[in-house]
Each structure stands twice: as structure tokens, then as C-alpha cells.
Write a protein that holds these residues in place. Structure first.
Motif, PDB file in Angstrom:
ATOM      1  N   PRO A  94     146.225  89.193  50.434  1.00 15.77           N
ATOM      2  CA  PRO A  94     147.710  89.513  51.402  1.00 15.77           C
ATOM      3  C   PRO A  94     147.051  89.490  52.974  1.00 15.77           C
ATOM      4  CG  PRO A  94     146.680  91.206  50.070  1.00 15.77           C
ATOM      5  CD  PRO A  94     145.898  90.235  49.827  1.00 15.77           C
ATOM      6  N   TYR A  95     145.894  89.868  52.987  1.00 16.25           N
ATOM      7  CA  TYR A  95     145.530  89.981  54.534  1.00 16.25           C
ATOM      8  C   TYR A  95     145.682  88.694  55.290  1.00 16.25           C
ATOM      9  CZ  TYR A  95     144.427  94.652  52.934  1.00 16.25           C
ATOM     10  OH  TYR A  95     144.486  95.686  52.481  1.00 16.25           O
ATOM     11  N   LEU A  96     145.494  87.635  54.800  1.00 17.58           N
ATOM     12  CA  LEU A  96     145.629  86.362  55.270  1.00 17.58           C
ATOM     13  C   LEU A  96     146.788  85.958  55.862  1.00 17.58           C
ATOM     14  CD1 LEU A  96     144.813  83.421  56.084  1.00 17.58           C
ATOM     15  CD2 LEU A  96     145.235  82.632  53.689  1.00 17.58           C
ATOM     16  N   VAL A  97     148.265  86.100  55.218  1.00 22.10           N
ATOM     17  CA  VAL A  97     149.440  86.180  55.618  1.00 22.10           C
ATOM     18  C   VAL A  97     149.846  87.229  56.639  1.00 22.10           C
ATOM     19  CG1 VAL A  97     150.670  87.469  53.715  1.00 22.10           C
ATOM     20  CG2 VAL A  97     151.720  85.369  54.880  1.00 22.10           C
ATOM     21  N   ILE A  98     149.273  88.472  56.356  1.00 23.23           N
ATOM     22  CA  ILE A  98     149.450  89.354  57.416  1.00 23.23           C
ATOM     23  C   ILE A  98     149.011  89.002  59.020  1.00 23.23           C
ATOM     24  CG2 ILE A  98     148.893  91.754  58.185  1.00 23.23           C
ATOM     25  CD1 ILE A  98     149.267  92.690  55.338  1.00 23.23           C
ATOM     26  N   SER A  99     147.387  88.655  58.728  1.00 19.14           N
ATOM     27  CA  SER A  99     146.925  88.114  60.162  1.00 19.14           C
ATOM     28  C   SER A  99     147.969  86.920  60.763  1.00 19.14           C
ATOM     29  CB  SER A  99     145.623  87.329  59.820  1.00 19.14           C
ATOM     30  OG  SER A  99     144.791  88.503  59.166  1.00 19.14           O
ATOM     31  N   ILE A 100     148.431  86.220  59.783  1.00 20.04           N
ATOM     32  CA  ILE A 100     149.225  84.963  60.451  1.00 20.04           C
ATOM     33  C   ILE A 100     150.602  85.399  61.010  1.00 20.04           C
ATOM     34  CG2 ILE A 100     150.461  82.941  59.816  1.00 20.04           C
ATOM     35  CD1 ILE A 100     148.381  82.269  57.735  1.00 20.04           C
ATOM     36  N   LEU A 101     151.189  86.622  60.195  1.00 19.52           N
ATOM     37  CA  LEU A 101     152.397  87.357  60.884  1.00 19.52           C
ATOM     38  C   LEU A 101     152.166  88.241  62.048  1.00 19.52           C
ATOM     39  CD1 LEU A 101     153.901  89.044  57.515  1.00 19.52           C
ATOM     40  CD2 LEU A 101     154.916  87.165  59.061  1.00 19.52           C
ATOM     41  N   VAL A 102     150.696  88.668  62.021  1.00 15.24           N
ATOM     42  CA  VAL A 102     150.708  89.348  63.370  1.00 15.24           C
ATOM     43  C   VAL A 102     150.448  88.185  64.592  1.00 15.24           C
ATOM     44  CG1 VAL A 102     148.486  90.551  64.644  1.00 15.24           C
ATOM     45  CG2 VAL A 102     149.255  91.263  62.509  1.00 15.24           C
ATOM     46  N   LEU A 103     149.922  87.174  64.224  1.00 19.49           N
ATOM     47  CA  LEU A 103     149.975  86.168  65.413  1.00 19.49           C
ATOM     48  C   LEU A 103     151.299  85.443  65.780  1.00 19.49           C
ATOM     49  CD1 LEU A 103     146.846  83.791  64.249  1.00 19.49           C
ATOM     50  CD2 LEU A 103     146.787  85.416  65.953  1.00 19.49           C
ATOM     51  N   ILE A 104     152.211  85.615  64.969  1.00 25.62           N
ATOM     52  CA  ILE A 104     153.526  85.172  65.115  1.00 25.62           C
ATOM     53  C   ILE A 104     154.180  86.118  66.012  1.00 25.62           C
ATOM     54  CG2 ILE A 104     156.045  85.058  64.208  1.00 25.62           C
ATOM     55  CD1 ILE A 104     154.556  82.390  63.742  1.00 25.62           C
TER      56      ILE A 104
END
Length: 264
Positions: free
Chosen positions: A134-144
Motif C-alpha cells: 500500500p505504501y508504494l501507491v501512497i508514495s506515488i499519490l503523494v508525488l502526484i
């Protein structure tokens, strides 16, 4: 309630629902993104004036099969098709050619290549090496979100040169650079807490997210201009539709998936 307050309130609700679904379980994440997918198909179908049940059935079946066998060679073939289709849409954007879809067959193909396949890779994104992260997609969302926020702030205060005025007159080159710089800074911070990838790889992911995500925003704006609508929908007060909120992430997802699964 003013439009500004409605925008803030609906944005907070959207983020809370998104993050909660990601963290709760892989099932809740898949269900939420699938729901976004069905709503997005409906919004996109309205824009291109396509009334057909096939895209909904195709999305459900394709997503089921890709989740069942994410390591199947068929997923790689779909990824290649999606990347090539995205590159062609980028060409159509920068050549300022109208995106043509004259009949139901071409509209179905466009819906599958532009939206359905990309949405499937958004669902697959956190399943890294067969494990739900889950933290992988959260990290990508944060970048977005960092990119979007600082592109807006820098563009509003310092923006002078238009990025792509014919499609999105409010975006500026200064705003794009500002969003990119702060997203790269955010990627350095993320790398300290998320050890899935090196600092360099997180930096490259941030660049992919910013560059491809911004282009994805422009591509969706092109579709809206051709359809002569301001927003893809009205489900989120002050923000538009699901497609308006996911356009950057949707377009970038296959490229990020390609990088983290085939290049790193």
C-alpha cells in the motif's frame, strides 16, 4: 457554502476515502479503483457520445484476469498496447490534430486503450513482486499531489509563459517546472521512509509521474475541449468528475508500472 470551501471539503473527503481504502486491505483498494473505473467509463462515454454496455463488461473481465494472473505474458502485451496508444495520443496532442472517433467501433477501441487498460494498471500498481504494497501507491499519490499543488501555486504566482495554451490556457511552464522540482524534493524525502527503491529510482519515478501525468492532464483537457465540456462529471463539487481527478495518475500508471516492474 462558497465554491472554494466546497472544493476543499470534497477534496479532503476524496483523499480520506482513497487513503483509507489503500491502507485497509488490498480488497478495499481494488473495489474502490474498480468503482472509479466504472464511473470513469460512464463519464468518458458521455464525452465521446458512446452508449454501450461492452466497455463495462470488458473492464470487469480484463481486470479480473489481470489480477488473477499478473505475471502472464498477456499483461505484458496489454502494457505494450497501452504505452503505444498513449504515445500516439501524445503525438496527436502536440501535433494539434483532432482525436478522431467516427463510429462505435473506434469509440470502443479508444475507450479500451485510453481508459480501461490504464485503469487496470492503476489497480495493479501496488502489487509489486506479487505482494500488495500500500505504501508504494501512497508514495506515488503523494508525488502526484505535490506536483499538482506546487504547479498550481508556482504557476499562479510566477507563471508567465503558457505551457499548452490551445488545450489548457491556465497551465504555465513556470508552474510545470515548480511542480517537478518540488516532486523531486518529495521523492528524496519518500526514499528515506520507503526503502522499496533507491533515491535515484524514486527521483526517476517522480519525473515520470510529473512529465507523463501533466501530459495526461492535457490529453484529458483535449478530450473535454473536443466535447465542449468544462468537466468530465459533477460527482466531486468544485473538482468535476472522477476522470478529472484521476487523469494524471491514470495516464502515468502504465509508465510507472513499466519502470518498476521491467526496468528497475
Amino acid at each position: 457554502m462558497s465554491n472554494f470551501l466546497r472544493r476543499i471539503f470534497s477534496g479532503i473527503i476524496y483523499v480520506l476515502i482513497f487513503i483509507s481504502a489503500i491502507l485497509f486491505s488490498k480488497e478495499s483498494y481494488v473495489v474502490l479503483i474498480s468503482l472509479f473505473g466504472f464511473i470513469g467509463i460512464w463519464e468518458f462515454s458521455k464525452m465521446i457520445k458512446f452508449k454501450n454496455i461492452i466497455p463495462y463488461l470488458f473492464f470487469g473481465l480484463t481486470l479480473f484476469l489481470m489480477l488473477k494472473r499478473p505475471d502472464n505474458y498477456g499483461v505484458t502485451v496489454i502494457l505494450i498496447i497501452t504505452i503505444l496508444s498513449s504515445v500516439y495520443l501524445i503525438y496527436q496532442l502536440y501535433s494539434k490534430k483532432e482525436i478522431i472517433f467516427l463510429n462505435d467501433r473506434s469509440k470502443l477501441g479508444l475507450t479500451i486503450r485510453y481508459f480501461i487498460f490504464s485503469m487496470c494498471f492503476l489497480v495493479l500498481l501496488p502489487f509489486y513482486k506479487g505482494i500488495y504494497n500500500p505504501y508504494l501507491v501512497i508514495s506515488i499519490l503523494v508525488l502526484i499531489w505535490v506536483n499538482d499543488s506546487f504547479a498550481f501555486l508556482v504557476g499562479k504566482n510566477f507563471g508567465k509563459r503558457k505551457l499548452f495554451e490551445s488545450v489548457s490556457p491556465k497551465k504555465t511552464i513556470e508552474g510545470f517546472i515548480g511542480g517537478l522540482v518540488f516532486a523531486i524534493i518529495a521523492s528524496f524525502i519518500i526514499s528515506k521512509y520507503n526503502n522499496d527503491f533507491s533515491i535515484l529510482n524514486w527521483c526517476i519515478i517522480a519525473i515520470i509521474v510529473c512529465v507523463i501525468g501533466t501530459i495526461g492532464d492535457l490529453v484529458e483537457s483535449k478530450f473535454k475541449r473536443q466535447a465542449k465540456v468544462k468537466d468530465s462529471g459533477t460527482i466531486m463539487p468544485g473538482h468535476g468528475g472522477v476522470l478529472d481527478r484521476l487523469d494524471s495518475l491514470l495516464f502515468a500508471a502504465p509508465f510507472v508500472y513499466l519502470y518498476i516492474n521491467f526496468i528497475i
